[in-house]
Each structure stands twice: as structure tokens, then as C-alpha cells.
Design a protein around this motif. Structure first.
Motif, short mmCIF file in Angstrom:
data_model
loop_
_atom_site.label_atom_id
_atom_site.label_comp_id
_atom_site.label_asym_id
_atom_site.label_seq_id
_atom_site.Cartn_x
_atom_site.Cartn_y
_atom_site.Cartn_z
N ASP A 1 -4.40 -1.10 -8.97
CA ASP A 1 -4.83 0.26 -8.66
C ASP A 1 -4.02 0.84 -7.49
N LEU A 2 -2.71 0.84 -7.66
CA LEU A 2 -1.78 1.14 -6.58
C LEU A 2 -1.72 2.62 -6.24
N ASP A 3 -1.59 2.93 -4.96
CA ASP A 3 -1.32 4.29 -4.50
C ASP A 3 0.10 4.65 -4.95
N PRO A 4 0.29 5.68 -5.77
CA PRO A 4 1.63 5.98 -6.30
C PRO A 4 2.65 6.38 -5.25
N ALA A 5 2.22 6.73 -4.04
CA ALA A 5 3.16 7.16 -3.00
C ALA A 5 3.67 6.02 -2.14
N VAL A 6 3.26 4.78 -2.44
CA VAL A 6 3.50 3.69 -1.51
C VAL A 6 4.96 3.26 -1.44
N ASP A 7 5.77 3.53 -2.45
CA ASP A 7 7.11 2.94 -2.53
C ASP A 7 8.20 3.85 -1.99
N GLU A 8 7.86 4.93 -1.33
CA GLU A 8 8.85 5.94 -0.98
C GLU A 8 9.94 5.46 -0.03
N ARG A 9 9.63 4.54 0.86
CA ARG A 9 10.57 4.27 1.95
C ARG A 9 11.36 2.97 1.81
N PHE A 10 11.14 2.21 0.76
CA PHE A 10 11.81 0.92 0.61
C PHE A 10 13.06 1.04 -0.26
N PHE A 11 13.93 0.05 -0.15
CA PHE A 11 15.08 -0.02 -1.07
C PHE A 11 14.57 -0.06 -2.51
N ASP A 12 13.54 -0.88 -2.73
CA ASP A 12 12.93 -0.97 -4.05
C ASP A 12 11.51 -1.47 -3.86
N PHE A 13 10.67 -1.17 -4.83
CA PHE A 13 9.27 -1.57 -4.78
C PHE A 13 8.84 -1.85 -6.22
N ARG A 14 8.43 -3.09 -6.49
CA ARG A 14 8.06 -3.47 -7.85
C ARG A 14 6.77 -4.26 -7.87
N VAL A 15 6.04 -4.11 -8.95
CA VAL A 15 4.85 -4.91 -9.18
C VAL A 15 5.17 -5.92 -10.28
N ILE A 16 4.94 -7.19 -10.00
CA ILE A 16 5.15 -8.26 -10.99
C ILE A 16 3.78 -8.67 -11.51
N GLU A 17 3.56 -8.45 -12.79
CA GLU A 17 2.27 -8.76 -13.41
C GLU A 17 2.30 -10.20 -13.94
N ARG B 1 -2.90 -2.65 4.63
CA ARG B 1 -2.53 -2.76 6.04
C ARG B 1 -1.18 -3.48 6.18
N THR B 2 -0.96 -4.52 5.40
CA THR B 2 0.32 -5.23 5.45
C THR B 2 1.45 -4.31 5.00
N LEU B 3 1.23 -3.55 3.94
CA LEU B 3 2.26 -2.61 3.47
C LEU B 3 2.56 -1.54 4.51
N ASP B 4 1.56 -1.11 5.27
CA ASP B 4 1.80 -0.17 6.36
C ASP B 4 2.79 -0.75 7.37
N HIS B 5 2.65 -2.04 7.64
CA HIS B 5 3.57 -2.71 8.58
C HIS B 5 4.96 -2.87 7.97
N TYR B 6 5.04 -3.04 6.66
CA TYR B 6 6.36 -3.08 6.02
C TYR B 6 7.03 -1.71 6.07
N ARG B 7 6.24 -0.65 5.89
CA ARG B 7 6.79 0.71 5.94
C ARG B 7 7.33 1.04 7.34
N ALA B 8 6.75 0.40 8.36
CA ALA B 8 7.16 0.67 9.73
C ALA B 8 8.38 -0.12 10.16
#
Length: 339
Positions: free
Chosen positions: A58-74, A31-38
Motif C-alpha cells: 500500500d505504497l505512497d505513490p510519491a515516495v520514489d521521487e528523489r532516488f536514482f531508482d525505487f523498486r518493489v520486489i514482490e 520513517r526509514t524511507l524518510d531518512h533515505y530521502r534525506a
């Protein structure tokens, strides 16, 4: 005539790095990422998700389409959100870093307004905090005890502090404190006081808000106030290296803590309590909340913070479990996990 080769254009960089830490999977932050996409400025945002591992996320692979960059830090198993955030700051590429939350949902102009406020010289920038689950007295008291200073537009402008956990900082100011950053991010008020002492300025955005979910389950409401108080008191003692005399002064003055806080809160909350006719209903619960927080604070002055940060993690990282069934249904968020 000699020709001089022009310097190559620097690589493009994001305007804002948004750090979002989770101890759970993608579903909890969706839900938070939806607000970032908006966001109107989404193309300027770098989103940094801090998680134990990509597999666990367990990330949705389509989530990073609209940002300058999208990274997961493990980072492996997360026991401290402040430690996770400090690691993300070191990885961030933008000059400004904002800390998001899975239970704080900003409106579309949030990122753009933060970027513009930093451009004019503010070191700390935060939004107005709205109550996302205003259906109970417990939620209102948790909200007002934590966010009264940033609860409505009448308080906006240059301010002594901005909302903890929802503020944007200049990355350079954070990196200067890299050795102590984990401790400072555990209680952001201490970090902000340190920055203000250097002459830096804080700004509350006048027309931009985020909807914040506040605790409304009674057992969580009590424990969050106590452990938050202990974390605050213990962090002050340890971070400022208090001697025994100063500890004793604050311990003896403990009965005054709720009175002082209530005196400060009342002018800040009056516009909202009048708007919603809340004051007669909310005052006894608010006093009780301040008492539990003061008990925790004194415990911190006596014993130090101990495991308070670990205990407090439960309420920050598992907020949906700390709200009532009614609020969960109305917000459409996760049911309690079995863990």
C-alpha cells in the motif's frame, strides 16, 4: 579516412543498492524511507523494497521521487528475512548492497560515506550504531549485547566485523555465495567471517551513525536473546557441518560462554557506561541477557536451529511491538498491531 563509430555510453547505474524488507505495509517503513530521502547521496541510491506484494505494501505513490531508482520486489508471504534479502541481492543493480531495517534510521551522510569507503577497497562497510531508545536498562542491555563492538567512534577504522543487518557488502562477494546466501544472511557474522578468511577487509565508519531501536519489552527481551542464541548456535553446527565431538566440547563449555562474552564486552562498553553512569545498573541485566543467549546457543548446538529463524523474525520484523509503551510514545512509532 575511415571513421570508427564510438561505443555507446553504458547505461547509468546506481552507486548503492539499499535493501529494505518488510512483512507489513508502507507505514512500518515510512520513517526509514524518510531518512533515505534525506541522504546527501540520494540521487545515487537504488532503493529495493522487498514485500509480499505491492497491494499489501500500500505504497505512497510519491515516495520514489528523489532516488536514482525505487523498486518493489514482490516475493509472496515472507517467513525469512534472509531469504527476502538474498532475492533482492540478485535484483540489485549497484556494485554495493546495504541491508537496511525499519528500526534503524541513518544520518544524512550514511550512504555517501559507504560509497566512498567501498571505493578505497573495503568489502564490508558499516556505521556506528547509536541507541535510539536509551530510556531503559533493557534497551541498553539489548543494544550493548548486540552492538557493543560498534557503539562509539573510538572503535572505528578497520575492524574484525561490521554491524550485522546494517552493513554494506560488495554485490559480487554476495553473488559468489548465491547458493548459500540465505543461510549466511541469517547470521551475518558467519558471512563476514567467511569473507575475512578470504583476505577481504571490513571498515567501521568513524563519523557516521545510525539510530537503532533496541528491544525494551521484557518478554521480547528474554525471547530475542534465547532465539538469537539458538539461531547462532544452530547455524554454526549446520553450516560448518560439526561432528558430535565438536558439539560435545561446546555443550560442555556452555557455562563459559557468558563469561567469555562479558570479558570481551566490558572494555567496549566502558566509555558509554561511564558517560551515562550505567555500569552499576546495567551489569546484572547484561549478565542475565548473556545467560539467556547462551541457553539458546547450547540448544542450537544440541538440536540445530530448528525454527529459530522463524521465531527470530518476530523481533526483527516487528520491532515496534517489542519495545515498551513509553518508548513507542517517545519515538512516535506504530502501536502494536492486532496480528
Amino acid at each position: 579516412a575511415s571513421m570508427t563509430a564510438s561505443a555507446p555510453d553504458p547505461a547509468p547505474r546506481p552507486s548503492l543498492s539499499v535493501v529494505l524488507a518488510t512483512i507489513d505495509n508502507y507505514q512500518r517503513i515510512e520513517r526509514t524511507l524518510d531518512h533515505y530521502r534525506a541522504q546527501t547521496a540520494r540521487a545515487e541510491i537504488e532503493v529495493l523494497i522487498v514485500a509480499s506484494s505491492k497491494e499489501a505494501l500500500d505504497l505512497d505513490p510519491a515516495v520514489d521521487e528523489r532516488f536514482f531508482d525505487f523498486r518493489v520486489i514482490e516475493v509472496g508471504e515472507i517467513h525469512s528475512l534472509s531469504a527476502a534479502k538474498a532475492l533482492a541481492v540478485a535484483e540489485a543493480k549497484a556494485d554495493c548492497v546495504v541491508f537496511g531495517e525499519d528500526h534503524s534510521w541513518p544520518e544524512p551522510g550514511w550512504a555517501e560515506a559507504i560509497i566512498e569507503a567501498h571505493k578505497v577497497g573495503y568489502a564490508m562497510v558499516g556505521p556506528i550504531i547509536e541507541n535510539a531508545n536509551p530510556g531503559s536498562i533493557l534497551s541498553w542491555t539489548n543494544y550493548l549485547a548486540c552492538f557493543s563492538r560498534w557503539s562509539h567512534a573510538g572503535l572505528a577504522g578497520q575492524v574484525p566485523q561490521t554491524p550485522w543487518h546494517n552493513t554494506s557488502y560488495r554485490r559480487a562477494d554476495l553473488m559468489e555465495r548465491q547458493d548459500n546466501l540465505r543461510r549466511l544472511l541469517a547470521v551475518e557474522g558467519i558471512l563476514q567471517d567467511e569473507l575475512l578468511e578470504k583476505g577481504l577487509k571490513a571498515f567501521l565508519l568513524p563519523e557516521v551513525s545510525t539510530n537503532h531501536i533496541n528491544i525494551s519489552r521484557f518478554s521480547s527481551w528474554v525471547l530475542q536473546a534465547f532465539w538469537g542464541g539458538k539461531l547462532y548456535g544452530g547455524s554454526r553446527v549446520e553450516g560448518e557441518d560439526w561432528g558430535m565431538l565438536r558439539r560435545l566440547i561446546y555443550i560442555c563449555g556452555a557455562p563459559l560462554i557468558p563469561i567469555v562474552r562479558l570479558k570481551r564486552l566490558l572494555p567496549e562498553i566502558r566509555p558509554l557506561t561511564q558517560q551515562y553512569s550505567l555500569m552499576p545498573k546495567i551489569l546484572p541485566a547484561l549478565v542475565l541477557n548473556l545467560l539467556f543467549h547462551a541457553l539458546g546457543e547450547v540448544s542450537g548446538y544440541i538440536l540445530g536451529k530448528g525454527d529459530a529463524e522463524d521465531r527470530y523474525l518476530e523481533f526483527e520484523a516487528r520491532r515496534f511491538e517489542a519495545i515498551s509503551e513509553k518508548d513507542r510514545r517517545e519515538l512516535g512509532v506504530l502501536p502494536p498491531s492486532s496480528g
